[in-house]
Design a protein around this motif. Structure first.
Motif, PDB file in Angstrom:
ATOM      1  N   ALA A 146     -32.063 -63.596  41.629  1.00 40.54           N
ATOM      2  CA  ALA A 146     -31.374 -64.982  41.247  1.00 40.54           C
ATOM      3  C   ALA A 146     -32.225 -65.265  39.861  1.00 40.54           C
ATOM      4  O   ALA A 146     -33.310 -65.431  39.995  1.00 40.54           O
ATOM      5  CB  ALA A 146     -31.521 -65.880  42.478  1.00 40.54           C
ATOM      6  N   ASN A 147     -31.571 -65.953  39.135  1.00 39.73           N
ATOM      7  CA  ASN A 147     -32.259 -66.583  37.865  1.00 39.73           C
ATOM      8  C   ASN A 147     -31.444 -67.771  37.248  1.00 39.73           C
ATOM      9  O   ASN A 147     -30.421 -68.019  37.796  1.00 39.73           O
ATOM     10  CB  ASN A 147     -32.252 -65.558  36.644  1.00 39.73           C
ATOM     11  N   LEU A 148     -32.058 -68.520  36.380  1.00 39.45           N
ATOM     12  CA  LEU A 148     -31.495 -69.606  35.792  1.00 39.45           C
ATOM     13  C   LEU A 148     -30.268 -69.404  34.993  1.00 39.45           C
ATOM     14  O   LEU A 148     -29.088 -69.823  35.101  1.00 39.45           O
ATOM     15  CB  LEU A 148     -32.460 -70.687  35.002  1.00 39.45           C
ATOM     16  N   THR A 149     -30.652 -68.496  33.803  1.00 44.77           N
ATOM     17  CA  THR A 149     -29.546 -68.088  32.951  1.00 44.77           C
ATOM     18  C   THR A 149     -29.461 -66.701  32.876  1.00 44.77           C
ATOM     19  O   THR A 149     -30.436 -65.958  33.225  1.00 44.77           O
ATOM     20  CB  THR A 149     -29.813 -68.735  31.583  1.00 44.77           C
ATOM     21  N   GLU A 150     -28.615 -65.994  32.126  1.00 41.19           N
ATOM     22  CA  GLU A 150     -28.545 -64.651  31.952  1.00 41.19           C
ATOM     23  C   GLU A 150     -29.659 -64.172  30.982  1.00 41.19           C
ATOM     24  O   GLU A 150     -30.149 -63.020  31.246  1.00 41.19           O
ATOM     25  CB  GLU A 150     -27.384 -64.177  31.239  1.00 41.19           C
ATOM     26  N   GLU A 151     -30.121 -65.036  30.001  1.00 37.93           N
ATOM     27  CA  GLU A 151     -31.201 -64.634  29.276  1.00 37.93           C
ATOM     28  C   GLU A 151     -32.521 -64.569  30.158  1.00 37.93           C
ATOM     29  O   GLU A 151     -33.580 -63.898  29.946  1.00 37.93           O
ATOM     30  CB  GLU A 151     -31.608 -65.630  28.252  1.00 37.93           C
ATOM     31  N   ASP A 152     -32.593 -64.921  31.160  1.00 35.46           N
ATOM     32  CA  ASP A 152     -33.758 -65.069  32.261  1.00 35.46           C
ATOM     33  C   ASP A 152     -33.864 -63.898  32.975  1.00 35.46           C
ATOM     34  O   ASP A 152     -34.925 -63.751  33.874  1.00 35.46           O
ATOM     35  CB  ASP A 152     -33.843 -66.242  33.138  1.00 35.46           C
ATOM     36  N   ILE A 153     -33.162 -63.200  33.084  1.00 36.92           N
ATOM     37  CA  ILE A 153     -32.889 -61.856  34.044  1.00 36.92           C
ATOM     38  C   ILE A 153     -34.245 -60.907  33.408  1.00 36.92           C
ATOM     39  O   ILE A 153     -33.747 -60.283  32.349  1.00 36.92           O
ATOM     40  CB  ILE A 153     -31.635 -61.174  34.221  1.00 36.92           C
ATOM     41  N   LEU A 154     -35.191 -60.866  34.112  1.00 36.33           N
ATOM     42  CA  LEU A 154     -36.209 -59.870  33.690  1.00 36.33           C
ATOM     43  C   LEU A 154     -35.936 -58.483  34.162  1.00 36.33           C
ATOM     44  O   LEU A 154     -35.435 -58.152  35.399  1.00 36.33           O
ATOM     45  CB  LEU A 154     -37.609 -60.270  34.296  1.00 36.33           C
ATOM     46  N   LEU A 155     -36.251 -57.434  33.330  1.00 33.95           N
ATOM     47  CA  LEU A 155     -36.107 -55.873  33.752  1.00 33.95           C
ATOM     48  C   LEU A 155     -34.728 -55.455  34.011  1.00 33.95           C
ATOM     49  O   LEU A 155     -34.401 -54.561  34.912  1.00 33.95           O
ATOM     50  CB  LEU A 155     -36.933 -55.541  34.911  1.00 33.95           C
ATOM     51  N   ARG A 156     -33.656 -56.372  33.502  1.00 33.62           N
ATOM     52  CA  ARG A 156     -32.201 -55.912  33.663  1.00 33.62           C
ATOM     53  C   ARG A 156     -32.057 -54.624  33.328  1.00 33.62           C
ATOM     54  O   ARG A 156     -31.253 -53.961  33.982  1.00 33.62           O
ATOM     55  CB  ARG A 156     -31.540 -57.107  33.046  1.00 33.62           C
ATOM     56  N   GLU A 157     -32.271 -54.129  32.128  1.00 32.42           N
ATOM     57  CA  GLU A 157     -32.229 -52.879  31.647  1.00 32.42           C
ATOM     58  C   GLU A 157     -32.666 -51.738  32.606  1.00 32.42           C
ATOM     59  O   GLU A 157     -31.864 -50.729  32.771  1.00 32.42           O
ATOM     60  CB  GLU A 157     -32.857 -52.513  30.148  1.00 32.42           C
ATOM     61  N   GLU A 158     -33.760 -51.829  33.062  1.00 27.49           N
ATOM     62  CA  GLU A 158     -34.351 -50.949  33.933  1.00 27.49           C
ATOM     63  C   GLU A 158     -33.532 -50.879  35.289  1.00 27.49           C
ATOM     64  O   GLU A 158     -33.533 -49.906  35.698  1.00 27.49           O
ATOM     65  CB  GLU A 158     -35.952 -51.514  34.246  1.00 27.49           C
ATOM     66  N   PHE A 159     -33.131 -51.953  35.881  1.00 25.33           N
ATOM     67  CA  PHE A 159     -32.451 -52.056  37.147  1.00 25.33           C
ATOM     68  C   PHE A 159     -31.069 -51.426  36.943  1.00 25.33           C
ATOM     69  O   PHE A 159     -30.582 -50.896  37.583  1.00 25.33           O
ATOM     70  CB  PHE A 159     -32.099 -53.415  37.590  1.00 25.33           C
ATOM     71  N   ASP A 160     -30.578 -51.607  35.563  1.00 28.90           N
ATOM     72  CA  ASP A 160     -29.139 -51.062  35.655  1.00 28.90           C
ATOM     73  C   ASP A 160     -29.391 -49.635  35.216  1.00 28.90           C
ATOM     74  O   ASP A 160     -28.496 -48.791  35.757  1.00 28.90           O
ATOM     75  CB  ASP A 160     -28.533 -51.855  34.447  1.00 28.90           C
TER      76      ASP A 160
END
Length: 334
Positions: free
Chosen positions: A229-243
């Motif tokens: 969970a995050n505030l905005t899409e820009e706040d998603i940390l490590l998204r590339e790694e999780f994807d």
């Protein structure tokens, strides 16, 4: 390294008169081709020799230490090697470990940081709170435990975060004091059939530590689901790694993103994590000891979902997970 770059110095070493002689020969093509083949062979031989000596052109250096350069009983200073911006308020801070050693942190564990040991507490540059007391904060590195020579923190700067602001003001060459590793939860391969990880904001790092340790293990049979969970899409940390992890281990890992303030084209979950949302993705509590839920995030989120922690202790289970029927031994709060 390309052949052109390898061959260029060889070509420059040949006298210009030699080129003029070659160009005025009555049979220039044959000799010129032989010369070119000679240089080509020399270039290939050079590359082959390099690969033979190194094992491969991209040979990885491995750490050989068997003990961590960190100390769980006392602080040690490490120098900041590199700062890698991540987004509008987050950056990777890469610290240098001596002699190309690896941190060797057990999973799952963290470190605590403070201002350098060689900086007196009364120094105005020391990390202190508004009352002048030293500030110590826990962080979970995002570098791999066996990664040689570096220890990387992913730090989000908060408006009221004394430590995070301090770290963001560091410059390459500055030092930060570390103590650890401090064990949190001893992860055992295949201890559970299903594991849910609920994260919020920068609290994602211990969950990332578990995933990057467990999923690459060929013997892993546990199914992991991350709800982030995050505030905005820009706040998603490590998204590339999780994807990327989802692509590599699609049969063992799924990730669900939830945003408080999504854009119109957002296709993930929206709003706070409710019981209805969690029930969609979490394994049923009736699975008993076969299921585990890990949670890490802002105190408000942890309180609402799993109940308040009691200092460094877990505290009683509460919130949404208790309402859904989970037991205390099924939940761990980082």
């Amino acid at each position: 390294m390309s052949f052109i770059r390898l061959a260029t110095p060889l070509r420059s070493a040949v006298p210009r008169t030699a080129y003029r002689r070659l160009s005025t020969q009555t049979t220039p093509e044959k000799k010129s081709n032989n010369t070119a083949l000679y240089f080509l062979g020399a270039g290939i031989a050079g590359i082959s020799g390099y690969i033979y000596l190194t094992g491969s052109a991209t040979a990885k250096v491995k750490a050989t230490n068997t003990e961590s350069p960190l100390d769980p009983k006392s602080f040690k200073d490490f120098k900041l090697k590199e700062i890698i911006p991540y987004n509008h308020n987050t950056a990777r801070f890469v610290f240098e470990l001596p002699n190309n050693e690896a941190a060797l942190l057990p999973v799952a564990s963290c470190l605590v940081v403070r201002s350098p040991e060689d900086l007196p507490e009364d120094d105005p540059r020391a990390l202190k709170d508004s009352k002048g007391k030293p500030v110590i904060r826990p962080y979970t590195p995002v570098s791999q435990p066996d990664e040689p020579g570096v220890l990387t923190l992913l730090v989000k700067k908060y408006d009221n975060g004394v430590a995070s602001k301090y770290i963001h003001e560091l410059k390459v060459g500055d030092k930060l004091a570390f103590k650890g590793p401090l064990p949190k939860y001893l992860y055992k391969a295949n201890e559970f059939e299903e594991v849910a990880l609920i994260g919020g904001g920068s609290g994602i790092t211990p969950l990332y530590q578990i995933l990057t340790h467990a999923l690459p293990d060929p013997a892993n049979k546990t199914k992991f689901t991350l709800i982030f969970a995050n505030l905005t899409e820009e706040d998603i940390l490590l998204r590339e790694e999780f994807d990327d992890l989802k692509k590599k281990y699609s049969d063992k890992f799924d990730v669900v993103y939830a945003l408080d303030k999504p854009k119109e084209d957002w296709k993930g979950e929206t709003g706070h994590l409710t019981g209805e949302v969690l029930k969609k993705y979490l394994a049923k509590p009736e699975l008993g000891e076969k299921v585990k839920v890990f949670i890490c995030g802002p105190p408000g989120q942890v309180n609402a979902i799993a109940g308040k922690k009691d200092g460094y202790q877990q505290g009683p289970l509460g919130g949404i997970l208790k309402e859904l029927g989970y037991k205390e031994d099924q939940v761990y709060k980082f």
